[in-house]
Design an enzyme around this catalytic site. Structure first.
Site, PDB file in Angstrom:
ATOM      1  CB  THR A 151      -0.857  -0.032   1.287  1.00  0.00           C
ATOM      2  OG1 THR A 151      -1.850  -1.025   1.107  1.00  0.00           O
ATOM      3  CG2 THR A 151      -1.500   1.285   1.615  1.00  0.00           C
TER       4      THR A 151
ATOM      5  CG  ASP B 139      -6.009  -0.512   6.890  1.00  0.00           C
ATOM      6  OD1 ASP B 139      -5.912  -1.365   5.973  1.00  0.00           O
ATOM      7  OD2 ASP B 139      -5.044   0.192   7.259  1.00  0.00           O
TER       8      ASP B 139
ATOM      9  CB  THR C  71       1.182  -0.077   4.878  1.00  0.00           C
ATOM     10  OG1 THR C  71       1.364  -1.319   4.188  1.00  0.00           O
ATOM     11  CG2 THR C  71       2.472   0.264   5.597  1.00  0.00           C
ATOM     12  N   GLY C  72      -0.657  -2.509   6.232  1.00  0.00           N
ATOM     13  CA  GLY C  72      -0.562  -3.758   6.975  1.00  0.00           C
ATOM     14  C   GLY C  72      -1.852  -4.544   6.857  1.00  0.00           C
TER      15      GLY C  72
ATOM     16  N   GLY D 297      -5.159  -5.155   7.142  1.00  0.00           N
ATOM     17  CA  GLY D 297      -6.201  -4.151   7.327  1.00  0.00           C
ATOM     18  C   GLY D 297      -7.253  -4.460   8.363  1.00  0.00           C
TER      19      GLY D 297
HETATM   20  N1  ASP Z   1      -3.788  -2.232   4.654  1.00  0.00           N
HETATM   21  C1  ASP Z   1      -4.094  -2.722   3.350  1.00  0.00           C
HETATM   22  C2  ASP Z   1      -5.376  -3.507   3.414  1.00  0.00           C
HETATM   23  O1  ASP Z   1      -5.568  -4.277   4.334  1.00  0.00           O
HETATM   24  C3  ASP Z   1      -3.035  -3.609   2.773  1.00  0.00           C
HETATM   25  C4  ASP Z   1      -1.676  -2.971   2.686  1.00  0.00           C
HETATM   26  O2  ASP Z   1      -1.282  -2.218   3.579  1.00  0.00           O
HETATM   27  O3  ASP Z   1      -0.974  -3.247   1.696  1.00  0.00           O
HETATM   28  O4  ASP Z   1      -6.167  -3.384   2.506  1.00  0.00           O
END
Ligand code: ASP
Length: 320
Positions: free
Chosen positions: A188, A219, A239-240, A242
């Site tokens: 992300t 998220d 980022t993580g 979600g």
């Molecule tokens: N946070 C993002 C999600 O869960 C994924 C990401 O951070 O790449 O959609």
């Protein structure tokens, strides 16, 4: 603007921090060419945002400009290069928020908007709403001049293969507890900025998680979870994994700790990543800037693509 006002503003501080996703990213698994490509792209995004801040422009414009560059680069899981859902399609989420009036905009589950962050900005600027989803968001984006593309525009061979690989592993892992791209990277993109007028802004854009269910929203477009900005406290982009960021009300929770409990920014981000998120068995990262220009970059994965620049000369681009 008079000369006196002009010179007063030119001496005021600005800060910009961007990320291109956290994850199991390490030097051993990254070729020198790929490393150079990531760094070049992050640098380009940083410069585009800094150019705006340097001239006394708005934090929210810097955030949007930086994110659009990363959305247009297929290296990142946002815009072109977004990961694919279980139907093999890209479904994109984005949000943006300004700290001076708490105005915010978001789009969720869009499939044909080239730059979801600009659609999010338009929701903020040109509608009475905060979030639009799916077809309604797409119609709104089209009516407000956003460039539309075929869903194939977003899809890369790498992400098609990744989806096939995950689908062929099905059954080996729990589909509920194990995020599909936990062993890869989240990818992300996001940005947070403090401008010379003392305004904070934050934005985040993503394709979500590989093999996510059709219609799943993460998220990133949720104000308070993946993105938040308030001039009283800080600007945050996440980022993580979600689902956990949503459950923790992650971004707003950092702001509240800073504003209501007087916790220093770095401590607040550390607590949320290494205590709250980690204790739930999840992973990810965060970037944040407080109203004084202090910034924090934290993650519990092996790496997070990131870059930062400040008017005091502090700048860098790092991947691991
Ligand atoms: N946070 C993002 C999600 O869960 C994924 C990401 O951070 O790449 O959609």
């Amino acid at each position: 603007m008079s000369f006196a006002q002009n010179s007063a503003i030119s001496s005021k501080p600005y800060v910009l921090v961007i990320h291109g996703g956290a994850g199991e990213i390490n030097k051993a698994g990254t070729s020198p060419e790929l490393e150079a490509a990531y760094k070049a792209s992050l640098d380009k995004a940083l410069k585009a945002g800094e150019e705006i801040l340097k001239k006394g422009g708005d934090a929210i414009d810097a955030v949007q400009a930086a994110i659009m560059i990363l959305e247009n680069d297929s290296l990142f899981n946002a815009g072109k290069g977004a990961v694919l859902n279980n139907k093999g399609m890209a479904e994109l989420d984005a949000s943006i928020m300004r700290g001076d009036d708490l105005n915010a905009g978001a789009v969720a589950g869009v499939t044909n908007v080239k730059n979801p962050i600009s659609a999010a900005r338009l929701v903020m600027d040109k509608s009475p709403h905060v979030m639009l989803g799916g077809q309604g968001a797409e119609e709104f984006a089209k009516a407000n001049g956003c460039e539309l593309v075929d869903n194939n525009y977003f899809i890369t061979d790498k992400n098609r293969k990744r989806l096939e690989q995950i689908k062929s592993n099905k059954g080996k892992k729990s589909q509920v507890k194990q995020p599909e791209n936990r062993d890869g990277k989240y990818g992300t993109v996001g940005a947070v900025a403090l401008d010379k007028n003392g305004n904070l802004a934050a934005g985040t854009s993503t394709g979500g998680m590989t093999n996510k269910k059709f219609g799943r929203i993460g998220d990133s477009p949720i104000i308070g979870a993946g993105t938040y900005a308030d001039n009283m406290s800080c600007a945050v982009s996440c980022t993580g994994w979600g689902e956990y960021y949503i459950r923790l009300g992650f971004a707003k929770s950092i702001c509240d700790r800073v504003e209501l409990q007087g916790v220093p920014l770095k401590e607040a981000t550390k607590l949320m990543i290494h205590d709250k998120l980690e204790n739930m068995g999840a992973s990810g990262g965060v970037i944040a800037i407080d109203r004084y220009g202090n910034y924090s970059i934290d993650y519990n994965t092996s790496g997070m693509h990131r870059a930062w620049v400040s008017s005091n000369g502090d700048t860098g681009v790092e991947l691991y």
